[in-house]
Design a protein around this motif. Sequence first.
Motif, PDB file in Angstrom:
ATOM      1  N   LEU A  39      -4.946  12.577 -68.018  1.00 34.11           N
ATOM      2  CA  LEU A  39      -5.443  11.441 -67.251  1.00 34.11           C
ATOM      3  C   LEU A  39      -4.320  10.933 -66.353  1.00 34.11           C
ATOM      4  CD1 LEU A  39      -7.773   9.406 -66.773  1.00 34.11           C
ATOM      5  CD2 LEU A  39      -6.747   8.009 -68.596  1.00 34.11           C
ATOM      6  N   ARG A  40      -4.679  10.526 -65.152  1.00 31.81           N
ATOM      7  CA  ARG A  40      -3.709  10.031 -64.168  1.00 31.81           C
ATOM      8  C   ARG A  40      -4.200   8.704 -63.609  1.00 31.81           C
ATOM      9  NH1 ARG A  40      -3.431  12.045 -58.121  1.00 31.81           N
ATOM     10  NH2 ARG A  40      -1.532  11.014 -57.426  1.00 31.81           N
ATOM     11  N   ILE A  41      -3.284   7.739 -63.460  1.00 27.34           N
ATOM     12  CA  ILE A  41      -3.552   6.485 -62.748  1.00 27.34           C
ATOM     13  C   ILE A  41      -2.660   6.504 -61.517  1.00 27.34           C
ATOM     14  CG2 ILE A  41      -3.456   3.973 -62.825  1.00 27.34           C
ATOM     15  CD1 ILE A  41      -3.655   4.178 -65.902  1.00 27.34           C
ATOM     16  N   TYR A  42      -3.257   6.317 -60.345  1.00 27.72           N
ATOM     17  CA  TYR A  42      -2.481   6.382 -59.108  1.00 27.72           C
ATOM     18  C   TYR A  42      -2.979   5.328 -58.134  1.00 27.72           C
ATOM     19  CZ  TYR A  42      -6.463   8.606 -56.847  1.00 27.72           C
ATOM     20  OH  TYR A  42      -7.710   8.860 -56.325  1.00 27.72           O
TER      21      TYR A  42
ATOM     22  N   GLY B 226      -3.301   0.371 -51.581  1.00 22.16           N
ATOM     23  CA  GLY B 226      -2.908  -0.394 -52.750  1.00 22.16           C
ATOM     24  C   GLY B 226      -3.930  -0.431 -53.876  1.00 22.16           C
ATOM     25  N   GLU B 227      -5.066   0.221 -53.712  1.00 22.24           N
ATOM     26  CA  GLU B 227      -6.078   0.260 -54.777  1.00 22.24           C
ATOM     27  C   GLU B 227      -5.697   1.329 -55.798  1.00 22.24           C
ATOM     28  OE1 GLU B 227      -8.618  -1.839 -55.130  1.00 22.24           O
ATOM     29  OE2 GLU B 227      -8.154  -2.861 -53.257  1.00 22.24           O
ATOM     30  N   SER B 228      -5.921   1.030 -57.080  1.00 20.45           N
ATOM     31  CA  SER B 228      -5.616   2.009 -58.123  1.00 20.45           C
ATOM     32  C   SER B 228      -6.884   2.713 -58.577  1.00 20.45           C
ATOM     33  CB  SER B 228      -4.910   1.334 -59.308  1.00 20.45           C
ATOM     34  OG  SER B 228      -5.701   0.315 -59.876  1.00 20.45           O
ATOM     35  N   HIS B 229      -6.710   3.958 -59.013  1.00 18.92           N
ATOM     36  CA  HIS B 229      -7.833   4.819 -59.385  1.00 18.92           C
ATOM     37  C   HIS B 229      -7.417   5.741 -60.530  1.00 18.92           C
ATOM     38  CE1 HIS B 229      -9.713   3.704 -55.547  1.00 18.92           C
ATOM     39  NE2 HIS B 229      -8.520   3.898 -55.031  1.00 18.92           N
TER      40      HIS B 229
ATOM     41  N   GLU C  57      -7.783  -0.328 -66.997  1.00 19.20           N
ATOM     42  CA  GLU C  57      -8.738  -0.636 -65.934  1.00 19.20           C
ATOM     43  C   GLU C  57      -8.002  -0.553 -64.608  1.00 19.20           C
ATOM     44  OE1 GLU C  57     -11.702  -4.192 -64.336  1.00 19.20           O
ATOM     45  OE2 GLU C  57     -10.898  -4.301 -66.379  1.00 19.20           O
ATOM     46  N   THR C  58      -8.596   0.156 -63.647  1.00 18.33           N
ATOM     47  CA  THR C  58      -8.019   0.259 -62.319  1.00 18.33           C
ATOM     48  C   THR C  58      -8.656  -0.774 -61.399  1.00 18.33           C
ATOM     49  OG1 THR C  58      -9.579   2.052 -61.832  1.00 18.33           O
ATOM     50  CG2 THR C  58      -7.365   2.695 -62.529  1.00 18.33           C
ATOM     51  N   SER C  59      -8.045  -0.984 -60.247  1.00 17.41           N
ATOM     52  CA  SER C  59      -8.519  -2.041 -59.349  1.00 17.41           C
ATOM     53  C   SER C  59      -9.906  -1.765 -58.785  1.00 17.41           C
ATOM     54  CB  SER C  59      -7.520  -2.278 -58.216  1.00 17.41           C
ATOM     55  OG  SER C  59      -7.420  -1.137 -57.390  1.00 17.41           O
ATOM     56  N   ASP C  60     -10.386  -0.522 -58.876  1.00 17.60           N
ATOM     57  CA  ASP C  60     -11.749  -0.225 -58.423  1.00 17.60           C
ATOM     58  C   ASP C  60     -12.793  -0.548 -59.501  1.00 17.60           C
ATOM     59  OD1 ASP C  60     -11.449   1.864 -60.229  1.00 17.60           O
ATOM     60  OD2 ASP C  60     -11.628   3.461 -58.734  1.00 17.60           O
ATOM     61  N   GLY C  61     -12.340  -1.100 -60.668  1.00 20.07           N
ATOM     62  CA  GLY C  61     -13.245  -1.524 -61.733  1.00 20.07           C
ATOM     63  C   GLY C  61     -13.526  -0.481 -62.797  1.00 20.07           C
TER      64      GLY C  61
ATOM     65  N   LYS D 204      -2.103  -3.046 -56.222  1.00 21.94           N
ATOM     66  CA  LYS D 204      -2.650  -3.998 -57.196  1.00 21.94           C
ATOM     67  C   LYS D 204      -2.317  -3.631 -58.632  1.00 21.94           C
ATOM     68  CE  LYS D 204      -6.389  -5.256 -54.119  1.00 21.94           C
ATOM     69  NZ  LYS D 204      -7.819  -5.252 -53.867  1.00 21.94           N
ATOM     70  N   GLY D 205      -2.111  -2.363 -58.914  1.00 22.21           N
ATOM     71  CA  GLY D 205      -1.757  -1.937 -60.261  1.00 22.21           C
ATOM     72  C   GLY D 205      -2.969  -1.736 -61.149  1.00 22.21           C
ATOM     73  N   HIS D 206      -2.719  -1.756 -62.449  1.00 19.92           N
ATOM     74  CA  HIS D 206      -3.768  -1.550 -63.444  1.00 19.92           C
ATOM     75  C   HIS D 206      -3.649  -2.606 -64.531  1.00 19.92           C
ATOM     76  CE1 HIS D 206      -0.284   0.677 -65.022  1.00 19.92           C
ATOM     77  NE2 HIS D 206      -0.764   0.355 -66.227  1.00 19.92           N
ATOM     78  N   LEU D 207      -4.683  -2.744 -65.312  1.00 23.38           N
ATOM     79  CA  LEU D 207      -4.752  -3.691 -66.426  1.00 23.38           C
ATOM     80  C   LEU D 207      -4.744  -2.880 -67.719  1.00 23.38           C
ATOM     81  CD1 LEU D 207      -5.397  -6.790 -66.986  1.00 23.38           C
ATOM     82  CD2 LEU D 207      -7.756  -6.050 -67.216  1.00 23.38           C
TER      83      LEU D 207
END
Length: 129
Positions: free
Chosen positions: A4-7, A12-15, A79-83, A102-105
């Motif tokens: 899994l990758r968070i980028y 600035g949106e994370s996915h 959670e990424t910024s795209d929800g 924005k980063g991630h939660l």
Amino acid sequence: MKCLRIYATPDGESHFDEVEFPTTEIAVHPDAASFAVTASYPASRLRITHIPAGLREVSWHTLPEPVLTIRLDGSVEYETSDGEKRQVSAGSFVLVEDTHGKGHLSRHSPEAQTVIWVSLPKGFAALST
């Protein structure tokens, strides 16, 4: 071997994404079954972190450098910024590359957790998706 990758995109949106670590079968002993191993990748440092019991949510954040996290116990929901949300359990590893935007939660399970962080060098190029 999938990871899994968070980028973050340039806006600035994370996915989330998945990357593939290519593997090769090797035998370490003539009497043992072979197993899959990846190539070697550069790393700048390794940290072992203890997340205390009861730490539930870490607000929106980025990391200063790309990191491969290896979860030894407990679980986390990212959670990424795209929800989009993904649950990550013990034994999983995640390539976290959202170093801007924005980063991630992170929402942690209630029990204490141990996570290994492998810091990757600046400019680390993600693997094939």
